[in-house]
Scaffold this active site. Structure first.
Site, PDB file in Angstrom:
ATOM      1  CB  CYS A 110      -0.961   0.040   1.188  1.00 12.68           C
ATOM      2  SG  CYS A 110      -1.982  -1.488   1.202  1.00 12.68           S
ATOM      3  NE  ARG A 122      -2.753   8.180  -1.872  1.00 16.23           N
ATOM      4  CZ  ARG A 122      -2.279   9.304  -1.659  1.00 16.23           C
ATOM      5  NH1 ARG A 122      -1.248   9.205  -0.735  1.00 16.23           N
ATOM      6  NH2 ARG A 122      -2.923  10.350  -1.561  1.00 16.23           N
ATOM      7  CB  SER A 130      -1.277  -4.618   3.128  1.00 18.51           C
ATOM      8  OG  SER A 130      -0.451  -4.158   4.256  1.00 18.51           O
ATOM      9  CG  HIS A 164      11.187  -5.414  -5.694  1.00 19.02           C
ATOM     10  ND1 HIS A 164      11.667  -4.295  -6.680  1.00 19.02           N
ATOM     11  CD2 HIS A 164      10.157  -4.715  -4.628  1.00 19.02           C
ATOM     12  CE1 HIS A 164      10.771  -3.353  -6.274  1.00 19.02           C
ATOM     13  NE2 HIS A 164      10.117  -3.542  -5.422  1.00 19.02           N
ATOM     14  CE  LYS A 200      12.283   4.364  -9.564  1.00 20.79           C
ATOM     15  NZ  LYS A 200      11.570   5.291  -8.562  1.00 20.79           N
ATOM     16  NE  ARG A 210      10.902   6.580  -1.324  1.00 16.81           N
ATOM     17  CZ  ARG A 210       9.822   7.560  -1.835  1.00 16.81           C
ATOM     18  NH1 ARG A 210      10.083   7.839  -3.331  1.00 16.81           N
ATOM     19  NH2 ARG A 210       8.841   8.001  -1.340  1.00 16.81           N
TER      20      ARG A 210
END
Lengths: 368, 368
Positions: A20, A25, A44, A90, A108, A180
């Protein structure tokens, strides 16, 4: 409605979204807007989060809500998985999706390194599913127009040099808490998040010819956990082409790519997200000169090009992905390998930049 | 008209031009247009060339024509020497000019290396004459406006990154015959001719704070005689600022400088010679953001700034130089050291780039 291989020809591709994230979104909305797509399920690790996601974004009541990623992949009515999870997850999840015969639209950066990506790609290949990464701007109609301009030898000449500078000032909250900047979630930091776009834009400009060497810039900025907040590199091709890029979470928002040819230049200042929603622009200058003694206008003057966009680029992306999926599911075509190659090359360059950073900015050769 | 120290207060500064390069035509015209200046003499090693220069450019009949550089410098009515000679000759002629008490307006690149430049500067200092290099864009009113924008902390934030990419496609005739590709005349090639502007624009942006290290880009292009046709470098400051530049005789004309701050960016695309003659523009973007889910305009949108220019930048340059000269000649002021420092720092960085190129792209420290 005739049915071939379990999917009706005119059926929409049914997406399951795994995770999510904020970007989910945007893509959920794109799936809803695309005539080729249907949002079928959201999952989720927390059922509560998935419920909130559906409610907060006003998604249709028909959307199935799951409390695990696996549950989405176990749903036989899901054709394709959109995976906006932290990069660390991933490989595991994308491989699982492929094994469950779900086509994979992967955010990505696609993987932490080429080894992980190759496992994903191998799983997709083995299971006959489409792979594509979520680099939205590749699908904006402007991108095709810019490529036409780059390939116009009479106006642009030979490509010699590309510079890509992508940054945004992430701010203290992000720099403290965003996935990140977390080594266990998105260890590639700014290099993965926006360096990915820099590298991709450079490869796009050179028609995906890999550079033969990569040299990282000195003085990257890391956070205390060792995640890249700011970095750059130069890339070199055996035919003399050169590129540089710089990506940063610490500078004001700039999404610049400039390509220099022998007789023209092309520049775009909003590559990731256009300044406007209904159209996008880029600039070119071609065979210009200026009067040295009697100063005057450059002739011809640089030009702004405007390319209309009927729908947002992410809608084009999911529609293009869905068309590939439909082709495969109706046995009209096989998985498109071009998107696989493009992702793979981007990852190879990204790995080389990281390698050069770790080797004290030494030159790193790229071997395919 | 009262006379102080041999020069009347309202007198124009009388220029002698040494050499008949293309750029000399532009500056001769600027001297004629400036109310503070008067073109008094032109000299060349060939009297014939000097005569042609005066006739071809419609210069007034009052201009004295000499068949040697020394003769111009021996003319007691020459106040200032404008020296657009090949770089190799700069040291000898500029030192001689200073010894003859002529103020020195020296074309860029000012010298082959800092050792030569320091001999010129020392001669100027010893003889109490003004030194300035011929970097015209420094004098355009746009440059001051861009500096204001850079210093506007509320809109631009802290400067973090500067990129300067300057090129022009010199073409086969130039690449064969121009003095800028001849090792015995302008051995610095593109690095001296336009790399000079890249370095200057970067130093200008950082208020002339020297970087502490410089790293040349790989794969410079040299001609058969070893003169640089294309090269680049990255520059690093101890406070984390980073800059990159690339200069080339082989790519289409582009005169780009972009400065990235924490909350804004500023870009100019025609730094050396503005696109237009009556005004010049630059772009800025500040505290912009975009809507991620509902795509829309960046807000606020990037802005174009327009700065009017009453006269060409080279006219402003010679006028500013003439005012400094008048101040000295009328004993109102001493030679301005700021222009000396700016030239010297530009040369130091240029030398460091060359050094890094010769040392296989190793990092080179700059010691003032």
């Amino acid at each position: 409605m005739s049915s071939v291989g379990g999917m009706a020809i005119t059926d929409k591709v049914r997406f399951g979204i795994l995770g999510c994230a904020k970007i989910a979104r945007q893509v959920a909305r794109a799936i809803s807007l695309s005539e080729e797509c249907e949002l079928h399920a959201v999952g989720s690790r927390s059922l509560e989060k998935a419920v909130s996601f559906v409610l907060d974004n006003g998604l249709p009541a028909s959307v199935r809500i799951y409390g695990s990623y696996e549950a989405v992949l176990d749903d036989p009515e899901v054709d394709a998985a959109y995976i906006p999870l932290p990069t660390t997850l991933h490989m595991e999840i994308a491989v699982l999706a492929a094994k469950r015969k779900k086509h994979v639209l992967l955010e990505k950066p696609v993987a932490l390194n080429i080894g992980e990506l190759d496992r994903i790609l191998e799983a997709c290949r083995a299971n006959g599913v489409q792979f594509m990464d979520g680099t939205m701007w590749m699908h904006h109609p402007r991108t095709a127009k810019m490529k036409e301009a780059l390939l116009d030898v009479s106006r642009f000449g030979q490509l010699k040099l590309i510079h890509s500078f992508i940054s945004y000032n992430a701010g203290p909250e992000f720099l403290e808490n965003d996935i990140r900047v977390k080594p266990d979630l998105d260890a590639l930091g700014a290099l993965g998040d926006i360096g990915w776009y820099c590298i991709r834009s450079i490869l796009w400009a050179v028609n995906y010819q890999l550079p033969n060497k990569v040299v990282a810039m000195h003085e990257p900025v890391y956070n205390d956990a060792g995640v890249i907040l700011s970095a750059g590199a130069s890339l070199y091709w055996s035919d003399g082409k050169v590129a540089t890029f710089h990506c940063s979470f610490l500078n004001h928002m700039a999404f610049e790519v400039t390509a220099f040819g022998t007789t023209g230049i092309i520049r775009v200042s909003d590559i990731i997200t256009p300044f406007q929603d209904k159209y996008a622009t880029f600039y070119s200058s071609s065979v210009s000169d200026f009067a040295e003694v009697e100063p005057g206008q450059w002739a011809p003057a640089p030009k702004e090009h405007r390319v209309d966009a009927d729908v947002p680029q992410e809608v084009v992306m999911v529609s293009e992905f869905a068309r590939l999926v439909s082709g495969i599911n109706t046995r009209v075509s096989k998985p498109d390998e071009e998107w696989v190659n493009i992702s793979r090359k981007t990852q190879l360059v990204l790995d080389a930049v990281k390698d050069s950073l770790m080797k004290n900015y030494q030159s790193v050769e790229i071997i395919e």
